[in-house]
Design an enzyme around this catalytic site. Structure first.
Site, short mmCIF file in Angstrom:
data_model
loop_
_atom_site.label_atom_id
_atom_site.label_comp_id
_atom_site.label_asym_id
_atom_site.label_seq_id
_atom_site.Cartn_x
_atom_site.Cartn_y
_atom_site.Cartn_z
N HIS A 30 -22.41 44.05 19.46
CA HIS A 30 -22.14 43.79 20.88
C HIS A 30 -23.15 44.47 21.82
O HIS A 30 -23.19 44.16 23.01
CB HIS A 30 -20.73 44.26 21.27
CG HIS A 30 -19.64 43.50 20.59
ND1 HIS A 30 -19.56 42.13 20.61
CD2 HIS A 30 -18.58 43.93 19.84
CE1 HIS A 30 -18.49 41.73 19.93
NE2 HIS A 30 -17.89 42.81 19.45
N ASP A 43 -17.98 38.27 12.06
CA ASP A 43 -16.99 39.07 12.78
C ASP A 43 -16.14 38.14 13.65
O ASP A 43 -16.62 37.11 14.14
CB ASP A 43 -17.71 40.09 13.67
CG ASP A 43 -16.79 41.15 14.25
OD1 ASP A 43 -16.78 42.28 13.72
OD2 ASP A 43 -16.10 40.86 15.24
N HIS A 68 -15.13 38.62 16.62
CA HIS A 68 -15.66 38.64 17.98
C HIS A 68 -17.12 38.20 17.96
O HIS A 68 -17.88 38.60 17.08
CB HIS A 68 -15.56 40.05 18.59
CG HIS A 68 -14.17 40.58 18.62
ND1 HIS A 68 -13.66 41.40 17.63
CD2 HIS A 68 -13.17 40.42 19.52
CE1 HIS A 68 -12.42 41.72 17.91
NE2 HIS A 68 -12.09 41.14 19.05
N ASP A 76 -12.48 41.68 10.90
CA ASP A 76 -11.34 41.57 11.81
C ASP A 76 -10.85 40.14 11.98
O ASP A 76 -9.94 39.89 12.78
CB ASP A 76 -11.68 42.19 13.18
CG ASP A 76 -13.10 41.95 13.63
OD1 ASP A 76 -13.83 41.19 12.96
OD2 ASP A 76 -13.50 42.54 14.65
#
Length: 304
Positions: free
Chosen positions: A122, A159, A161, A242
């Site tokens: 990120h 991931d 996200h 996740d």
């Protein structure tokens, strides 16, 4: 040839406030799950400034250093907390990714897993986000391109996200193909199919909440075939766990076996290209450990 494992005790120095999901116990769970596997265990070194500066300006490195407190906690952004040991841990996380690239390109192993924290996908050039300080995988990609002279590097991110930081750092890089799957809608809100990069080299695969690993593998099938046809010289993976059904921060329904199956599909598409995988998210400790082991066991297949 054995799969390499890079980690370093400095990751435990990146302490976060009580209740923060990106906690020391995450890496403890991963390393405990990997015990007993025949891995070539190595120490993740500190990243050189030259590697960090390929993705982050000096002003950002100075900001991070100035924000890290002498004691207690400080915030780089609302989600990204730092403690006295955080900068050292972040530099080892990026350094581990670069060292793994060096090792697989030198033929010391064909595949590597970098078990470090904080995660990185990120972090943008001058913007910490979502528990991430430095763009570990993007930094590793830039080292492969600019230091080793590669011309075709694939970066894959599963991931839950979206890897907005990796995408931003590689947006103008024609030598990289970036493919990312992510739940949508979900924070950080990026990752639409229309986001294709300056050279059409980015592919985003939004996955609907409640979908499972079968749907994810179907979404990945065509991009992986195109990657195989492109014949990458190196494959980098942002391995977030996740998307697991037990994870508290999202709503996909993957199982442990889904991570293994997708990893096998990536390995098949990679062909003989060396591979480096870096730990990203995963916030249910038990599911994280099991999924990371399934991923690494799949990386080990045909390499031991």
């Amino acid at each position: 040839m054995k799969t390499l494992l890079y980690t370093h005790p400095s990751a435990d120095g990146h302490v976060t406030p009580p209740g923060h999901p990106e906690q020391v116990a995450r890496l403890t769970s991963v390393l405990a799950a990997l015990e007993g596997l025949p891995l070539d265990r190595r120490s993740a070194p500190v990243a050189e400034d030259a590697d960090l500066l390929r993705c982050h300006p000096q002003s950002y490195l100075d900001l991070v250093a100035a924000t890290v407190p002498a004691e207690g906690f400080a915030d780089l952004d609302p989600e990204t907390s730092v403690a006295p040991g955080s900068l050292v841990a972040a530099r080892h996380a990026a350094g581990g990714a670069c060292a793994a690239v060096d090792a697989v390109l030198a033929g010391e192993g064909t595949r590597a897993f970098v078990a470090m924290r904080p995660p990185g996908h990120h972090a943008e050039a001058a913007l910490p986000m979502g528990f991430c300080i430095f763009g570990n995988v993007a930094i590793a990609a830039k080292r492969a391109l600019d230091y080793h002279g590669l011309e075709r590097v694939a970066v894959l991110d599963f991931d839950v996200h979206h890897g907005n930081g990796t995408q931003a750092l590689l947006w103008d890089e024609p030598r990289v193909r970036f493919v990312s799957s992510q739940q949508m809608p979900l924070w950080p809100g990026t990752g639409a199919p229309s986001e294709q990069g300056a050279h059409g080299q980015i592919v985003n695969l939004p996955l609907r909440p409640g979908s499972d690993g079968t749907a994810a593998r179907a979404a990945w099938a065509s991009p992986l075939q195109r990657m195989a046809d492109w014949r990458p010289q190196l494959v980098l993976i942002s391995a977030g766990f996740d998307a697991h059904a037990d994870d508290p921060l999202a709503a996909l329904e993957w199982s442990d076996d889904d991570f293994a199956a997708l990893t096998r599909a990536i390995c098949a598409a990679a062909g003989k290209a060396p591979m480096v995988s870096c730990l990203e998210g995963g916030y249910d400790l038990a599911a994280l450990g099991r999924s990371a082991r399934a991923h690494v066991e799949a990386l080990q297949e045909e390499t031991v």
